[in-house]
Design a protein around this motif. Structure first.
Motif, PDB file in Angstrom:
ATOM      1  N   ILE A 184       5.592   3.873   6.173  1.00 32.72           N
ATOM      2  CA  ILE A 184       5.723   5.282   6.339  1.00 32.72           C
ATOM      3  C   ILE A 184       6.662   6.234   5.527  1.00 32.72           C
ATOM      4  CG2 ILE A 184       4.623   5.361   8.533  1.00 32.72           C
ATOM      5  CD1 ILE A 184       7.238   6.528   9.698  1.00 32.72           C
ATOM      6  N   ALA A 185       6.505   7.391   5.452  1.00 38.13           N
ATOM      7  CA  ALA A 185       7.421   8.094   4.519  1.00 38.13           C
ATOM      8  C   ALA A 185       8.185   9.281   5.390  1.00 38.13           C
ATOM      9  CB  ALA A 185       6.746   8.845   3.296  1.00 38.13           C
ATOM     10  N   LEU A 186       9.173   9.424   5.355  1.00 41.15           N
ATOM     11  CA  LEU A 186      10.203  10.400   6.226  1.00 41.15           C
ATOM     12  C   LEU A 186      10.822  11.400   5.149  1.00 41.15           C
ATOM     13  CD1 LEU A 186      11.925   8.050   8.627  1.00 41.15           C
ATOM     14  CD2 LEU A 186       9.828   9.174   8.788  1.00 41.15           C
ATOM     15  N   ILE A 187      10.368  12.628   5.287  1.00 40.30           N
ATOM     16  CA  ILE A 187      11.087  13.701   4.488  1.00 40.30           C
ATOM     17  C   ILE A 187      11.763  14.777   5.156  1.00 40.30           C
ATOM     18  CG2 ILE A 187      10.381  15.208   2.756  1.00 40.30           C
ATOM     19  CD1 ILE A 187       7.871  13.852   2.124  1.00 40.30           C
ATOM     20  N   ALA A 188      12.990  14.958   4.785  1.00 39.73           N
ATOM     21  CA  ALA A 188      13.729  15.895   5.292  1.00 39.73           C
ATOM     22  C   ALA A 188      14.461  16.937   4.177  1.00 39.73           C
ATOM     23  CB  ALA A 188      14.959  15.233   6.209  1.00 39.73           C
ATOM     24  N   GLU A 189      14.698  18.252   4.810  1.00 32.69           N
ATOM     25  CA  GLU A 189      15.270  19.274   3.908  1.00 32.69           C
ATOM     26  C   GLU A 189      16.747  19.110   4.278  1.00 32.69           C
ATOM     27  OE1 GLU A 189      13.617  20.617   1.825  1.00 32.69           O
ATOM     28  OE2 GLU A 189      11.755  19.728   2.428  1.00 32.69           O
ATOM     29  N   GLY A 190      17.517  19.192   3.085  1.00 30.38           N
ATOM     30  CA  GLY A 190      18.950  19.197   3.150  1.00 30.38           C
ATOM     31  C   GLY A 190      19.651  20.402   3.426  1.00 30.38           C
ATOM     32  N   THR A 191      20.830  20.609   3.953  1.00 30.93           N
ATOM     33  CA  THR A 191      21.669  21.592   3.789  1.00 30.93           C
ATOM     34  C   THR A 191      22.865  21.642   3.186  1.00 30.93           C
ATOM     35  OG1 THR A 191      20.888  22.283   6.167  1.00 30.93           O
ATOM     36  CG2 THR A 191      22.825  23.446   5.378  1.00 30.93           C
ATOM     37  N   PRO A 192      23.208  22.508   2.113  1.00 27.80           N
ATOM     38  CA  PRO A 192      24.514  22.109   1.575  1.00 27.80           C
ATOM     39  C   PRO A 192      25.655  22.020   2.181  1.00 27.80           C
ATOM     40  CG  PRO A 192      23.402  24.140   0.669  1.00 27.80           C
ATOM     41  CD  PRO A 192      22.633  23.835   1.786  1.00 27.80           C
ATOM     42  N   GLY A 193      26.195  20.732   1.882  1.00 28.40           N
ATOM     43  CA  GLY A 193      27.570  20.331   2.568  1.00 28.40           C
ATOM     44  C   GLY A 193      27.154  19.257   3.710  1.00 28.40           C
ATOM     45  N   ARG A 194      25.919  19.079   3.979  1.00 29.43           N
ATOM     46  CA  ARG A 194      25.741  18.156   5.129  1.00 29.43           C
ATOM     47  C   ARG A 194      24.336  17.456   4.693  1.00 29.43           C
ATOM     48  NH1 ARG A 194      24.158  21.312  10.343  1.00 29.43           N
ATOM     49  NH2 ARG A 194      24.004  19.158  11.077  1.00 29.43           N
ATOM     50  N   GLU A 195      24.316  16.048   4.945  1.00 32.87           N
ATOM     51  CA  GLU A 195      23.274  14.971   4.819  1.00 32.87           C
ATOM     52  C   GLU A 195      21.902  15.448   5.307  1.00 32.87           C
ATOM     53  OE1 GLU A 195      24.177  11.162   5.369  1.00 32.87           O
ATOM     54  OE2 GLU A 195      25.814  11.121   4.014  1.00 32.87           O
ATOM     55  N   ALA A 196      20.897  15.305   4.830  1.00 34.59           N
ATOM     56  CA  ALA A 196      19.651  15.754   5.507  1.00 34.59           C
ATOM     57  C   ALA A 196      19.473  14.890   6.825  1.00 34.59           C
ATOM     58  CB  ALA A 196      18.514  15.361   4.426  1.00 34.59           C
ATOM     59  N   ALA A 203       0.797  -1.233  -0.111  1.00 33.51           N
ATOM     60  CA  ALA A 203      -0.085  -0.129   0.118  1.00 33.51           C
ATOM     61  C   ALA A 203       0.835   1.394  -0.105  1.00 33.51           C
ATOM     62  CB  ALA A 203      -1.013   0.096   1.147  1.00 33.51           C
ATOM     63  N   ALA A 204      -0.114   2.405  -0.114  1.00 31.52           N
ATOM     64  CA  ALA A 204       0.833   3.579  -0.252  1.00 31.52           C
ATOM     65  C   ALA A 204       1.206   3.957   1.287  1.00 31.52           C
ATOM     66  CB  ALA A 204       0.031   4.653  -0.634  1.00 31.52           C
ATOM     67  N   PRO A 205       1.999   4.752   1.452  1.00 31.58           N
ATOM     68  CA  PRO A 205       2.343   5.315   2.914  1.00 31.58           C
ATOM     69  C   PRO A 205       1.127   5.574   3.832  1.00 31.58           C
ATOM     70  CG  PRO A 205       3.718   6.126   1.544  1.00 31.58           C
ATOM     71  CD  PRO A 205       3.064   5.536   0.573  1.00 31.58           C
ATOM     72  N   ALA A 206       1.210   5.030   4.968  1.00 30.82           N
ATOM     73  CA  ALA A 206       0.063   5.296   5.781  1.00 30.82           C
ATOM     74  C   ALA A 206       0.025   6.713   6.398  1.00 30.82           C
ATOM     75  CB  ALA A 206      -0.142   4.276   6.813  1.00 30.82           C
ATOM     76  N   ALA A 207       1.484   7.321   6.425  1.00 29.97           N
ATOM     77  CA  ALA A 207       1.465   8.435   6.970  1.00 29.97           C
ATOM     78  C   ALA A 207       2.988   9.355   6.378  1.00 29.97           C
ATOM     79  CB  ALA A 207       1.791   8.565   8.598  1.00 29.97           C
ATOM     80  N   VAL A 208       3.047  10.571   6.388  1.00 29.28           N
ATOM     81  CA  VAL A 208       4.166  11.398   5.800  1.00 29.28           C
ATOM     82  C   VAL A 208       4.687  12.120   7.133  1.00 29.28           C
ATOM     83  CG1 VAL A 208       5.032  12.852   4.551  1.00 29.28           C
ATOM     84  CG2 VAL A 208       3.335  11.080   3.519  1.00 29.28           C
ATOM     85  N   VAL A 209       5.772  11.864   7.427  1.00 22.00           N
ATOM     86  CA  VAL A 209       6.254  12.537   8.712  1.00 22.00           C
ATOM     87  C   VAL A 209       7.579  13.447   7.908  1.00 22.00           C
ATOM     88  CG1 VAL A 209       7.481  12.533  10.858  1.00 22.00           C
ATOM     89  CG2 VAL A 209       5.882  10.844  10.146  1.00 22.00           C
ATOM     90  N   ARG A 210       7.645  14.718   8.362  1.00 19.89           N
ATOM     91  CA  ARG A 210       8.777  15.550   8.000  1.00 19.89           C
ATOM     92  C   ARG A 210       9.679  15.769   9.312  1.00 19.89           C
ATOM     93  NH1 ARG A 210       7.628  17.609   3.060  1.00 19.89           N
ATOM     94  NH2 ARG A 210       5.597  17.399   2.022  1.00 19.89           N
ATOM     95  N   ASP A 211      10.799  16.504   8.773  1.00 22.06           N
ATOM     96  CA  ASP A 211      11.758  16.645   9.798  1.00 22.06           C
ATOM     97  C   ASP A 211      11.245  17.638  10.813  1.00 22.06           C
ATOM     98  OD1 ASP A 211      12.137  18.652   7.931  1.00 22.06           O
ATOM     99  OD2 ASP A 211      14.174  18.621   7.779  1.00 22.06           O
ATOM    100  N   GLU A 212      10.602  18.591  10.474  1.00 29.45           N
ATOM    101  CA  GLU A 212       9.928  19.457  11.435  1.00 29.45           C
ATOM    102  C   GLU A 212       9.247  19.169  12.463  1.00 29.45           C
ATOM    103  OE1 GLU A 212       8.051  20.723   7.518  1.00 29.45           O
ATOM    104  OE2 GLU A 212       9.764  20.020   8.055  1.00 29.45           O
TER     105      GLU A 212
END
Length: 458
Positions: free
Chosen positions: A48-60, A20-29
């Motif tokens: 579930i899906a986890l989503i995080a915004e990256g910063t140049p030079g560092r992994e999300a 199935a599709a993800p039951a929830a989406v969790v963002r880093d914030e």
């Protein structure tokens, strides 16, 4: 169809990975507490899906969220690149080979993107893709490693996924990558409502072309449907993109289709003309009275032409970016706009107008005038085989313009895309329509085509 999720996860994930599709989406914030709560609310085989915004030079900062996922689990990581016209490209970061295999999905029309693809590919072993400050996505499935029987991608395989311009026809395409990093198949999957018809039409097109000239299109490998969303897989075409100028090689490909499907139809009864007239009647004329009046004038002019029109099968979106060239010759992909009985030369017109507007940035007047040289030289064999006079070509060009312009207008009014090139195309087609109407009313074909007797003498 389920509610929309980021990156179209509800559309492609259940087909490519099964389940199935993800039951929830969790963002880093949202934080670790939200990730732990979402994870504990699902059972084995759910995700579930986890989503995080990256910063140049560092992994999300996905590791903080992933640390909250207890028990057996499977996690698949992607980095999200911008795609064509507001779309996206998700590339797998499991290893350098898988990431490199997905790089061709990145936009290739601009020099900086071609350079970026080379740089990312060269530095893939160093993990550079995760240090660019881009968004990262982790898909976490709860439970032991067990295959979903309906998955297109095997457990030891990977996938890269892209979505194009986010209009009503937006679909997903994917490269299915084997354990060695080679692309095993190319998949197309419906996403937005209008893409359902496009996927089904392309499946029909591949079957049709397979019976006529199998060397001109990719082989259809498999097909199916999940939750009302059709999909298919096909072979991946090798080779480089076609040149942006129509030449004899393009004409030779189209001639193979024309010779097998050439027919005739009374112009006032042609399905594309009848369909365009119906579309104009449905569209709100008050929204753009001038546009509506000009396209209606073109429709009326064509309805008044009591002539037979040569027809043949058309690719429908025959452009340099939908053609692959290798040692075996030229082959076409992206057949979703396929038309069984299009006006003859439809694909010639489309290539000329699309590349003229989007690549060469020509205005409508230059496009209209320069079409004559295309008809007299590289497309000459197509004109002759269809026994078309200059007035025949003018009628066919008018019907092409009417069809493609009303079709795109319906789409943009229903699901507009924030893509500046759409405005370029709309303006050019509208001006070209005015030129055709004027030429039809004056009974004056704008191009001088070489006669058969002149060619034989030459």
């Amino acid at each position: 169809m389920s509610a929309p999720l980021p990156y179209g996860l509800e559309s492609w994930l259940p087909i490519l990975r099964g389940g199935a599709a993800p039951a929830a989406v969790v963002r880093d914030e949202d934080g670790p507490v939200a990730a732990r709560s979402a994870w504990q609310s699902i059972g084995a085989g759910e995700r579930i899906a986890l989503i995080a915004e990256g910063t140049p030079g560092r992994e999300a900062p996905l590791a903080t969220l992933e640390a909250c996922l207890d028990g057996p689990r499977r996690i698949e990581h992607f980095v999200a690149f911008p795609g064509t016209g507001g779309g996206f490209v998700l590339l797998p970061t499991v290893n350098a080979a898988a990431l490199r295999a997905g790089l061709p999905l990145l936009p290739a029309g601009r020099r900086r993107w071609r350079a970026a693809r080379l740089g990312i590919g060269a530095l893939a072993p160093l993990g550079v893709a995760r240090l660019l400050g881009l968004t990262e996505v982790a898909l976490a499935t709860r439970g032991e490693r067990a295959s979903f029987g309906d998955a297109l991608v095997a457990d030891d395989e990977h996938c890269a996924v892209a979505a194009g311009v986010p209009d009503g026809r937006q679909k997903h395409v994917a490269r299915i990558i084997d354990a060695r990093g080679a692309t095993r198949a190319f998949a197309k999957l419906a996403h937005k409502p209008a893409s359902v018809a496009a996927i089904l039409n392309e499946r029909r097109a591949l079957e049709r072309v397979r019976a006529l000239a199998p060397e001109l299109a990719p082989e259809l490998l498999d097909r199916g449907e999940v939750d009302g969303r059709p999909w298919f897989t096909m072979e991946l075409l090798a080779g480089h993109r076609s040149p942006d100028v129509f030449h004899e090689g393009h004409a030779a490909l189209l001639a193979r289709l024309q010779v097998a499907t050439l027919s005739r139809c009374a112009l006032p009864e042609h399905p594309l003309l009848l369909g365009a007239v119906e579309a104009l009647q449905r569209l709100d004329s008050a929204r753009d009275p001038d546009w509506h009046g000009e396209l209606t004038a073109l429709a009326h002019a064509l309805q008044g032409e009591r002539a037979d029109l040569p027809t043949s099968l058309a690719h429908g979106d025959f452009t340099s970016w939908n053609l692959a060239v290798d040692a075996r010759g030229m082959r076409a992909f992206d057949w979703e706009a396929f038309i069984e009985d299009a006006p003859a030369l439809y694909d010639v017109f489309h290539f000329h107008v699309q590349t003229g507007v989007l690549v060469h940035r020509r205005d409508a007047s230059a496009l209209f005038a320069s079409l004559g040289s295309v008809l007299a030289q590289p497309a000459r064999q197509l004109v002759r085989a269809a026994k078309m006079t200059a007035p025949d070509v003018l009628r066919a060009f008018g019907l092409y313009l009417l069809h493609v312009t009303t079709r795109e207008e319906q789409l943009q009014r229903t699901a507009p895309a924030a893509f500046v090139q759409i405005g370029w195309q709309r303006r050019a087609r509208r001006e070209l329509a005015r030129f055709v109407v004027g030429a039809l009313h004056e009974r004056r074909a704008p191009w001088s085509l070489p006669s058969e007797a002149q060619e034989d003498a030459a």
